[in-house]
Design a protein around this motif. Structure first.
Motif, PDB file in Angstrom:
ATOM      1  N   ARG A  80      27.681  52.920  15.915  1.00 15.41           N
ATOM      2  CA  ARG A  80      26.535  53.658  15.825  1.00 15.41           C
ATOM      3  C   ARG A  80      25.413  53.024  14.801  1.00 15.41           C
ATOM      4  NH1 ARG A  80      25.048  57.110  12.058  1.00 15.41           N
ATOM      5  NH2 ARG A  80      27.076  57.221  11.258  1.00 15.41           N
ATOM      6  N   VAL A  81      26.206  52.660  13.719  1.00 15.60           N
ATOM      7  CA  VAL A  81      25.169  52.123  12.609  1.00 15.60           C
ATOM      8  C   VAL A  81      24.196  50.803  13.205  1.00 15.60           C
ATOM      9  CG1 VAL A  81      25.160  51.078  10.476  1.00 15.60           C
ATOM     10  CG2 VAL A  81      26.416  52.905  10.810  1.00 15.60           C
ATOM     11  N   VAL A  82      25.293  49.852  13.844  1.00 14.27           N
ATOM     12  CA  VAL A  82      24.544  48.571  14.313  1.00 14.27           C
ATOM     13  C   VAL A  82      23.415  49.076  15.458  1.00 14.27           C
ATOM     14  CG1 VAL A  82      24.826  46.565  15.581  1.00 14.27           C
ATOM     15  CG2 VAL A  82      26.331  47.182  13.717  1.00 14.27           C
ATOM     16  N   SER A  83      23.691  50.034  16.202  1.00 16.17           N
ATOM     17  CA  SER A  83      22.797  50.539  17.520  1.00 16.17           C
ATOM     18  C   SER A  83      21.586  50.930  16.708  1.00 16.17           C
ATOM     19  CB  SER A  83      23.507  51.473  18.171  1.00 16.17           C
ATOM     20  OG  SER A  83      22.656  51.943  19.056  1.00 16.17           O
ATOM     21  N   GLY A  84      21.756  51.930  15.900  1.00 15.01           N
ATOM     22  CA  GLY A  84      20.545  52.250  14.871  1.00 15.01           C
ATOM     23  C   GLY A  84      19.805  51.467  14.292  1.00 15.01           C
TER      24      GLY A  84
END
Length: 141
Positions: A80-84
């Protein structure tokens, strides 16, 4: 030797400092790309706080080599963090060396921090606007 002298830094707080040749550019990067705003500012420096921990950017005429992780953020959901962060324009490093390979910017690292109760870590790396190599890690229990 008395006890306080035996381990003089054992009770110290860690204070991460990252060099920045251009503090205005760094401030924009950290705000626009990472969603972080400084909690304090002084001539030549910006102080940031995340989950009670602090790090600072300081004006420097030198530059980071950017060849090793200088600071990392520990997260609960690296996907989620990398995608965001990618949606915000952060470019993640792709690594393919013996024992370490990223897929979609994320690597699985077996055995990291077993003393903390983890069996592995998933990690990703990116450079900030000043060339500092920053990491994102998710412990695997």
């Amino acid at each position: 030797m008395n006890a306080p002298d035996a381990m003089p830094l054992a009770g110290a707080r860690v204070a991460t400092r990252l060099p920045a040749r251009d503090l205005d550019r760094a401030r924009r990067f950290y705000a626009e790309r990472l969603g972080l705003e400084p909690v304090d500012e002084r001539p030549g420096g910006l102080l940031y706080r995340c989950s009670g921990m602090e790090f600072a950017l300081y004006r420097s005429t030198g530059a980071s080599a950017g060849t090793f992780t200088q600071m990392a953020f520990e997260v609960d959901d690296i996907e989620r963090v990398v995608s965001g962060l990618k949606r915000r324009g952060v470019v993640f490093e792709e690594v393919d060396v013996p024992g370490l390979r990223t897929t979609g910017g994320i690597a699985a690292i077996d055995g990291n921090y077993s003393t903390k109760g983890y069996r592995a870590e998933r990690a990703a790396w990116f450079h900030d606007s000043e060339g500092n190599l920053l990491g994102v890690g998710e412990p695997v229990t």
